[in-house]
Design an enzyme around this catalytic site. Structure first.
Site, mmCIF file in Angstrom:
data_model
loop_
_atom_site.group_PDB
_atom_site.id
_atom_site.type_symbol
_atom_site.label_atom_id
_atom_site.label_comp_id
_atom_site.label_asym_id
_atom_site.label_seq_id
_atom_site.Cartn_x
_atom_site.Cartn_y
_atom_site.Cartn_z
ATOM 1 N N PRO A 128 61.594 26.080 38.116
ATOM 2 C CA PRO A 128 61.604 26.782 36.797
ATOM 3 C C PRO A 128 62.961 26.036 35.911
ATOM 4 O O PRO A 128 62.781 25.888 34.759
ATOM 5 C CB PRO A 128 61.960 28.219 36.994
ATOM 6 N N GLU A 364 53.896 14.509 35.976
ATOM 7 C CA GLU A 364 54.143 13.367 36.856
ATOM 8 C C GLU A 364 55.022 12.419 36.223
ATOM 9 O O GLU A 364 54.990 11.274 36.020
ATOM 10 C CB GLU A 364 52.911 12.811 37.640
ATOM 11 N N THR A 366 57.220 12.849 32.034
ATOM 12 C CA THR A 366 56.862 12.742 30.681
ATOM 13 C C THR A 366 56.872 11.345 30.004
ATOM 14 O O THR A 366 57.166 10.613 30.652
ATOM 15 C CB THR A 366 57.801 13.419 29.813
HETATM 16 C C1 LIG Z 1 49.237 21.149 34.648
HETATM 17 C C2 LIG Z 1 50.475 20.939 35.165
HETATM 18 C C3 LIG Z 1 50.829 20.500 36.636
HETATM 19 C C4 LIG Z 1 51.572 20.288 37.397
HETATM 20 N N1 LIG Z 1 51.839 19.806 38.739
HETATM 21 C C5 LIG Z 1 53.059 19.480 39.540
HETATM 22 C C6 LIG Z 1 53.020 19.421 40.722
HETATM 23 O O1 LIG Z 1 51.869 19.521 41.366
HETATM 24 N N2 LIG Z 1 54.297 19.614 41.517
HETATM 25 C C7 LIG Z 1 55.328 19.364 40.803
HETATM 26 O O2 LIG Z 1 56.480 19.551 41.461
HETATM 27 N N3 LIG Z 1 55.412 19.560 39.338
HETATM 28 C C8 LIG Z 1 54.211 19.567 38.793
HETATM 29 N N4 LIG Z 1 54.154 19.777 37.316
HETATM 30 C C9 LIG Z 1 55.572 19.708 36.548
HETATM 31 C C10 LIG Z 1 55.715 18.494 35.655
HETATM 32 O O3 LIG Z 1 55.840 17.459 36.454
HETATM 33 C C11 LIG Z 1 56.937 18.652 34.962
HETATM 34 O O4 LIG Z 1 56.251 19.654 33.723
HETATM 35 C C12 LIG Z 1 57.348 17.622 34.176
HETATM 36 O O5 LIG Z 1 58.064 16.814 34.891
HETATM 37 C C13 LIG Z 1 58.455 17.738 32.932
HETATM 38 O O6 LIG Z 1 59.227 18.723 33.352
HETATM 39 P P1 LIG Z 1 59.505 19.979 32.372
HETATM 40 O O7 LIG Z 1 58.266 20.673 32.063
HETATM 41 O O8 LIG Z 1 60.748 20.846 33.407
HETATM 42 O O9 LIG Z 1 60.227 19.441 31.015
HETATM 43 P P2 LIG Z 1 61.775 19.000 30.818
HETATM 44 O O10 LIG Z 1 62.254 18.346 31.748
HETATM 45 O O11 LIG Z 1 62.417 20.379 30.575
HETATM 46 O O12 LIG Z 1 61.592 18.233 29.486
HETATM 47 C C14 LIG Z 1 61.496 18.849 28.332
HETATM 48 C C15 LIG Z 1 61.548 18.018 27.332
HETATM 49 O O13 LIG Z 1 62.666 16.907 27.146
HETATM 50 C C16 LIG Z 1 62.291 15.692 27.520
HETATM 51 N N5 LIG Z 1 63.397 15.253 28.246
HETATM 52 C C17 LIG Z 1 63.985 15.535 29.408
HETATM 53 N N6 LIG Z 1 64.822 14.589 29.769
HETATM 54 C C18 LIG Z 1 64.918 13.645 28.997
HETATM 55 C C19 LIG Z 1 65.619 12.456 29.114
HETATM 56 N N7 LIG Z 1 66.525 12.050 29.891
HETATM 57 N N8 LIG Z 1 65.519 11.644 27.900
HETATM 58 C C20 LIG Z 1 64.575 12.043 26.933
HETATM 59 N N9 LIG Z 1 63.807 12.928 27.077
HETATM 60 C C21 LIG Z 1 63.994 13.877 28.050
HETATM 61 C C22 LIG Z 1 60.975 15.727 28.146
HETATM 62 O O14 LIG Z 1 60.438 14.491 28.196
HETATM 63 C C23 LIG Z 1 60.320 16.872 27.458
HETATM 64 O O15 LIG Z 1 59.625 16.252 25.973
HETATM 65 C C24 LIG Z 1 53.035 19.920 36.585
HETATM 66 C C25 LIG Z 1 52.959 20.610 35.220
HETATM 67 C C26 LIG Z 1 51.991 20.741 34.704
HETATM 68 C C27 LIG Z 1 51.747 21.128 33.082
#
Ligand SMILES: Cc1cc2nc3c(=O)[nH]c(=O)nc-3n(C[C@H](O)[C@H](O)[C@H](O)COP(=O)(O)OP(=O)(O)OC[C@H]3O[C@@H](n4cnc5c(N)ncnc54)[C@H](O)[C@@H]3O)c2cc1C
Length: 386
Positions: A128, A364, A366
């Site tokens: 989370p 996988e 963003t």
């Molecule tokens: C349908 C679905 C299936 C998924 N399946 C899996 C799975 O099987 N296993 C698993 O482990 N995860 C899974 N995920 C998680 C997914 O990999 C993460 O949601 C993703 O890595 C982004 O993390 P976050 O959602 O916490 O966004 P955050 O990391 O909170 O990012 C929020 C925003 O900030 C930006 N940001 C963050 N850091 C930076 C930076 N350094 N520079 C510029 N911009 C930045 C991001 O690009 C984004 O726009 C899944 C997600 C979805 C939606």
């Protein structure tokens, strides 16, 4: 340079296409509405060899190359994007790591069943409070006799609640920061493993995305994957390969959207003409196809790089994933536009594709993270050349 597919690659593509048209297409809209997981259809694709494509035949896999793998995923996603992500995770993020980093005992125990599609795999990195910043996960794995005791919460676990094997990342040495992460093979029957809830998503409604908690969940030492503290390196390597598959998923959705749009442009009439006679529609179709071809070329190039063991494959996978992920959203937007009000209705496939496409620039890694990887590679390369 040879752009043609081999006979084996063509056979895999055509077999999967036939299966998806005959066994999946007829029920896809109803399943999406009912949010029904495609267990039976995935089991049958597993029997066809689609769950262990990157695993050698000696361990029950198909021993296929990465081009064959992306062709399979494209064909699945062309009809059902949710099935494609279930297969992508099982192949790239569960079966492949058991083969690559596992011991023979782990391979004996888990690999054949994964590769044959008897069980699906899952990958538990995100938490989370930790997504893009994977080094900041807080799930702990503390040694306790001949076990590791896991505590923590994983979120957005694809195939969560359906999988038979979970690759879980946890901190064995929190003081070591990113370097203190290890990987574990966890069975859902281990006490302390619990599926806490499912996400209510915009798209991929038939795919499961679960929150999973580990409460004093004892994992035998023999289920540690790779060396202690090697976990983050394993996770990042796996995601590099996995991104090629996700980019192929994007190409598949876009191809499905294009085909539906061409058919509709021929059939739908306005002002005494088929809408395909209007230049505005023709230009959208032409742009859609051109962008799909460009993305497919990036995907196949990255797949080929993976097969040749190229050291900079990760940046190529990021380019494919970045471009394909953003391309599919432009294509899906146009597909809905070409369908007019029907495109906004659940009676059309392009409405589902529009929702399914949105996640591709998010999971996988963003699009922003892909750009970081690409720029880092570019700036660190000796001459900036490939
Ligand atoms: C349908 C679905 C299936 C998924 N399946 C899996 C799975 O099987 N296993 C698993 O482990 N995860 C899974 N995920 C998680 C997914 O990999 C993460 O949601 C993703 O890595 C982004 O993390 P976050 O959602 O916490 O966004 P955050 O990391 O909170 O990012 C929020 C925003 O900030 C930006 N940001 C963050 N850091 C930076 C930076 N350094 N520079 C510029 N911009 C930045 C991001 O690009 C984004 O726009 C899944 C997600 C979805 C939606």
């Amino acid at each position: 340079m040879n752009f043609s597919l081999t006979d084996d690659q063509r056979l895999i593509r055509d077999t999967v296409r036939q299966f998806m048209e005959a066994e999946v297409r007829p029920s896809i809209r109803a399943r999406d509405r009912e949010e029904r997981f495609a267990s039976e259809e995935l089991r049958k694709l597993g029997e066809l060899g689609c769950c262990g494509m990157l695993v050698p035949e000696s361990w029950g896999g198909a021993g296929a190359d990465t081009i064959s793998y992306v062709l399979m995923l494209e064909e699945v996603a062309r009809v059902d994007a949710a099935m494609a992500v279930a297969l992508s995770v099982t192949n790239s993020l569960a079966a492949f790591p058991v083969w690559k980093y596992g011991t023979d005992a782990q391979r004996e125990k888990y690999l054949c069943r994964l590769a044959h599609g008897e069980v699906l795999g899952a990958f538990c990195l995100t938490e989370p409070q930790a997504g893009s910043d994977a080094a900041s996960i807080s799930t702990s794995a503390v040694r306790s006799g001949d076990c590791y005791r896991l505590n923590g919460t994983k979120s957005w676990v694809t195939n969560g609640g359906e999988a038979g094997l979970y690759v879980v990342f946890a901190k064995t040495d929190p003081a070591a920061g990113a370097k203190g992460t290890s990987a574990f093979l966890v069975e859902p029957s281990f006490p302390g493993f619990r599926v806490a809830r499912y996400e209510d998503k915009m798209g991929l409604r038939t795919s499961r995305s679960a929150e999973i908690t580990f409460s004093d969940c004892d994992v035998p030492e023999g289920n540690r994957l790779g060396e202690e503290s090697q976990g983050l390196k394993i996770a990042l390597e796996l995601l590099s390969g996995g991104r090629v598959g996700i980019a192929a998923q994007a190409v598949g959705i876009a191809q499905g959207g294009l085909e539906a749009s061409v058919a509709y442009a021929r059939e739908r009439r306005a002002f005494d003409k088929s809408i395909g006679d209007f230049q505005a529609i023709q230009w959208m179709l032409a742009d859609m196809q051109t962008e799909i071809e460009a993305a497919r070329a990036l995907v196949h190039h990255a797949a080929w790089m993976r097969d040749t063991g190229a050291s900079r494959m990760g940046a190529y996978a990021s380019r494919a994933k970045l471009y394909a992920g953003e391309m599919v959203n432009r294509v899906a937007y146009k597909a809905v536009q070409i369908h007019g009000s029907l495109g906004y209705s659940r009676e059309s496939d392009v409405e589902r594709m529009y929702r399914d496409a949105r996640v591709i620039p998010i999971y996988e890694g963003t699009s922003e993270i892909q750009r970081l990887i690409i720029a880092r590679d570019l700036l660190s390369a000796v001459s900036g050349a490939a």
